[in-house]
Design a protein around this motif. Structure first.
Motif, PDB file in Angstrom:
ATOM      1  N   MET A 249      37.729  31.587  33.487  1.00 16.41           N
ATOM      2  CA  MET A 249      36.573  32.302  34.399  1.00 16.41           C
ATOM      3  C   MET A 249      35.200  32.737  33.393  1.00 16.41           C
ATOM      4  SD  MET A 249      35.464  33.385  37.437  1.00 16.41           S
ATOM      5  CE  MET A 249      34.029  34.307  37.704  1.00 16.41           C
ATOM      6  N   ASN A 250      35.536  33.047  32.121  1.00 11.99           N
ATOM      7  CA  ASN A 250      34.666  33.482  31.055  1.00 11.99           C
ATOM      8  C   ASN A 250      33.840  32.090  30.974  1.00 11.99           C
ATOM      9  OD1 ASN A 250      35.484  36.074  30.659  1.00 11.99           O
ATOM     10  ND2 ASN A 250      36.567  35.410  28.655  1.00 11.99           N
ATOM     11  N   ASP A 251      34.385  30.939  31.103  1.00 12.79           N
ATOM     12  CA  ASP A 251      33.600  29.714  30.689  1.00 12.79           C
ATOM     13  C   ASP A 251      32.858  29.464  32.204  1.00 12.79           C
ATOM     14  OD1 ASP A 251      36.216  27.981  29.034  1.00 12.79           O
ATOM     15  OD2 ASP A 251      34.402  28.759  28.394  1.00 12.79           O
ATOM     16  N   PHE A 252      33.462  29.648  33.212  1.00 17.28           N
ATOM     17  CA  PHE A 252      32.449  29.660  34.552  1.00 17.28           C
ATOM     18  C   PHE A 252      31.378  30.320  34.534  1.00 17.28           C
ATOM     19  CE2 PHE A 252      34.074  26.376  37.040  1.00 17.28           C
ATOM     20  CZ  PHE A 252      35.335  26.257  36.978  1.00 17.28           C
ATOM     21  N   MET A 253      31.582  31.692  34.138  1.00 14.22           N
ATOM     22  CA  MET A 253      30.419  32.654  34.008  1.00 14.22           C
ATOM     23  C   MET A 253      29.449  32.275  33.050  1.00 14.22           C
ATOM     24  SD  MET A 253      32.024  36.540  35.049  1.00 14.22           S
ATOM     25  CE  MET A 253      33.066  36.529  33.606  1.00 14.22           C
TER      26      MET A 253
ATOM     27  N   PRO B 260      30.642  37.313  41.617  1.00 13.85           N
ATOM     28  CA  PRO B 260      31.879  37.443  42.851  1.00 13.85           C
ATOM     29  C   PRO B 260      32.345  36.314  43.548  1.00 13.85           C
ATOM     30  CG  PRO B 260      30.110  39.352  42.793  1.00 13.85           C
ATOM     31  CD  PRO B 260      29.498  37.973  41.974  1.00 13.85           C
ATOM     32  N   PRO B 261      31.318  35.767  44.205  1.00 10.18           N
ATOM     33  CA  PRO B 261      31.988  34.533  45.036  1.00 10.18           C
ATOM     34  C   PRO B 261      32.848  33.685  43.910  1.00 10.18           C
ATOM     35  CG  PRO B 261      29.632  34.694  45.435  1.00 10.18           C
ATOM     36  CD  PRO B 261      29.990  35.854  44.439  1.00 10.18           C
ATOM     37  N   LEU B 262      32.237  33.277  42.703  1.00 13.52           N
ATOM     38  CA  LEU B 262      32.829  32.404  41.716  1.00 13.52           C
ATOM     39  C   LEU B 262      34.272  33.171  41.456  1.00 13.52           C
ATOM     40  CD1 LEU B 262      32.061  30.107  40.252  1.00 13.52           C
ATOM     41  CD2 LEU B 262      31.215  31.107  38.572  1.00 13.52           C
ATOM     42  N   GLY B 263      34.235  34.417  41.172  1.00 15.09           N
ATOM     43  CA  GLY B 263      35.576  34.985  40.973  1.00 15.09           C
ATOM     44  C   GLY B 263      36.629  34.716  42.151  1.00 15.09           C
TER      45      GLY B 263
ATOM     46  N   GLU C  75      37.422  38.488  44.261  1.00 14.22           N
ATOM     47  CA  GLU C  75      35.976  38.966  44.263  1.00 14.22           C
ATOM     48  C   GLU C  75      35.572  40.239  43.806  1.00 14.22           C
ATOM     49  OE1 GLU C  75      33.960  37.738  47.987  1.00 14.22           O
ATOM     50  OE2 GLU C  75      32.277  38.955  47.245  1.00 14.22           O
ATOM     51  N   ALA C  76      36.592  41.415  44.201  1.00 16.48           N
ATOM     52  CA  ALA C  76      36.313  42.725  44.099  1.00 16.48           C
ATOM     53  C   ALA C  76      36.336  43.002  42.441  1.00 16.48           C
ATOM     54  CB  ALA C  76      37.374  43.469  44.705  1.00 16.48           C
ATOM     55  N   SER C  77      37.222  42.390  41.715  1.00 16.92           N
ATOM     56  CA  SER C  77      37.185  42.549  40.232  1.00 16.92           C
ATOM     57  C   SER C  77      35.990  42.274  39.438  1.00 16.92           C
ATOM     58  CB  SER C  77      38.204  42.001  39.543  1.00 16.92           C
ATOM     59  OG  SER C  77      39.561  42.487  39.934  1.00 16.92           O
ATOM     60  N   TYR C  78      35.365  40.867  40.080  1.00 16.52           N
ATOM     61  CA  TYR C  78      34.238  40.385  39.480  1.00 16.52           C
ATOM     62  C   TYR C  78      33.144  41.308  39.927  1.00 16.52           C
ATOM     63  CZ  TYR C  78      37.090  37.215  36.948  1.00 16.52           C
ATOM     64  OH  TYR C  78      37.958  36.626  36.003  1.00 16.52           O
TER      65      TYR C  78
END
Lengths: 258, 220
Positions: A1-5, A199-202, A209-212
């Motif tokens: 997820m870090n890579d995506f963000m 958030p949608p990516l999360g 989504e909520a955590s992101y």
């Protein structure tokens, strides 16, 4: 997820953090003229906090072992390693993931995992601890890094004061953390990306989504560059300076214990 | 050598310590070069742990395209030389005024003195490295500032000029200085005398050009 963000850019930020430590000339000097003291003490001791999965600590360990090749050899005769890297996190699950990765990369002989007793001969150590009161002696470490973790500490100022205690005189703290882009155009684009894309990516990648959304909001509430500088100075660090990365989306703050 | 477990003694403030590290680091440059190794050697001079050398090493200066950690010492040398040059000018001005020494001779003396300050590094064979670091795009602005300050010190030894004349003179003196600095890199003469002659020749050419220009009467 870090890579995506971050589109993989977080790796470059962590590489920059490593380069800032300027380890090779330090280790060269220490190898030539070791400090007076007990032979059980390593030449160099690094602490990485909130880095359970090992991103930063593995980079530091690789650099240390490039300069000190004996670090990669299995310990013999209970002799202390020439350098140590201690990874500390409040989350034991993250530490176990990091330790597993470390064992796969470097071998069990070199890694002290969370679930084994302390092993002074092993150079890479995983220890559970709260950044506000870490379980180490004062003046134990030459450098202390914390990457994208300080803003999640309940009392960041207390964690900084603890960091100061744990560093040796002349030792350095490096804090890599989200910050505020000073440029208003970039800031607006960053806000749009953070609130509408992350958030949608999360949701899509991690199913959460909520955590992101919380992540994005926590970043907005966190210190800007000047506020973190002031926080570090209040904790007792001197020569505090920062460098903006990615236009100020991330900042690398450093301070010294003098 | 330092004991590993020190009591938390107070050391001087960060800026003063940074300045001390850089000044002490310069003394190691002839043997260790412009990079972090000279700063590490300086920590030993000051009784600090080697890791403290990073105090004088901004992270942004470490990138290869920014000079690989060599720019802080290069710029500190330039700043120190400007201070010494200013002090030299103040020391000599009274006697120059008493002798009515022409402005051109004053400027030549100061530029020659400034060039000689690079001497130890030219002899050590690493002044070309310093020049290259100073010319890198991330460092060029600060280098230009130090050069500008140096030229202001040199011009301050002479009489007042109109802003346009001062600007033109500064550009000309800067060109003569840089040309002489390059010449000095391959000068093996005693006390860099050949560089002194080269500089004098360049300054004579500039004076001749100024005298030949319409309305020009030379700078004295």
């Amino acid at each position: 997820m870090n890579d995506f963000m971050s589109a993989g850019v977080h790796r470059l930020w962590k590489d920059h953090l490593l380069a800032s430590l300027s380890l090779p000339p330090t280790l060269q000097a220490l190898s030539r003229s070791p400090p007076a003291g007990s032979p059980e003490q390593p030449l160099y001791a690094h602490l990485d906090v909130a880095g359970g999965t090992g991103d930063v600590s593995f980079r530091v360990f690789d650099e240390l072992s490039d300069c000190l090749p004996s670090l990669r050899l299995p310990p013999s005769g209970g002799k202390a390693p020439q350098a140590t890297v201690t990874v500390c996190d409040i989350n034991p699950d993250m530490l176990r993931v990091g330790a597993e990765r470390a064992v796969a990369l470097y071998g069990a002989d070199l890694v002290e995992t969370l679930d084994e007793p302390p092993s002074p001969a092993k150079p890479l150590r995983f220890r559970e601890g709260n950044a506000e009161r870490l379980p180490f002696d004062p003046c134990s470490f030459d450098s202390y890094t914390i990457a994208f973790g300080l803003r999640n500490v309940t009392d960041p100022s207390r964690a900084l004061r603890n960091a100061l205690e744990l560093l040796k005189p002349g030792g350095r703290l490096l804090v890599l953390e989200f910050s505020r882009p000073p440029n208003p155009l970039l800031s607006a684009a960053y806000d749009a990306y953070s609130f509408n894309v992350i958030p949608p990516l999360g949701a899509a990648v991690a199913g959460d989504e909520a955590s992101y959304r919380y992540l994005v909001e926590s970043i907005r509430k966190w210190d800007d560059q000047a506020q973190l500088t002031e926080r570090m100075e209040d904790a007792g660090f001197q020569g505090v300076a920062h460098e903006d990365l990615a236009g100020g989306i991330v900042a690398l703050h450093s301070g010294w214990k003098l | 050598m330092l004991p590993l477990r020190l009591s938390c003694r107070r050391l001087s403030s960060a800026s003063a310590l940074r300045a001390s590290l850089l000044s002490s680091g310069l003394s190691h440059v002839p043997s260790l070069g412009w990079g972090p190794c000279s700063l590490v050697a300086a920590t030993s001079d000051l009784g600090l742990p080697p890791s403290a050398h990073t105090l004088a090493l901004p992270p942004a200066s470490l990138a290869p395209l920014a000079g690989g950690g060599r720019a802080p010492l290069v710029h500190h040398h330039m700043a120190q030389c400007n201070t010494k040059l200013r002090e030299l000018r103040e020391e000599l001005l009274p006697s120059w005024q008493a002798q009515a020494l022409p402005d051109s001779d004053r400027r030549a003396h100061l530029l020659r003195s400034r060039l000689l300050m690079n001497g130890p590094f030219v002899l050590a064979g690493n002044w070309d490295e310093a020049m290259a670091v100073g010319a890198l795009p991330p460092q060029a602005g600060e280098t230009a500032t130090h050069l500008g300050e140096m030229l202001a010190v040199v011009q301050g030894a002479g009489g007042a000029l109109s802003p346009l004349e001062a600007h033109a003179e500064r550009a000309a003196l800067g060109a003569a200085y840089v040309a002489s600095e390059l010449f000095m890199l391959s000068d093996g003469s005693e006390g860099f005398e050949d560089t002194g002659r080269f500089l004098d020749e360049r300054l004579r050419e500039l004076d001749a050009l100024a005298a030949a220009a319409p309305g020009g009467g030379g700078g004295g």
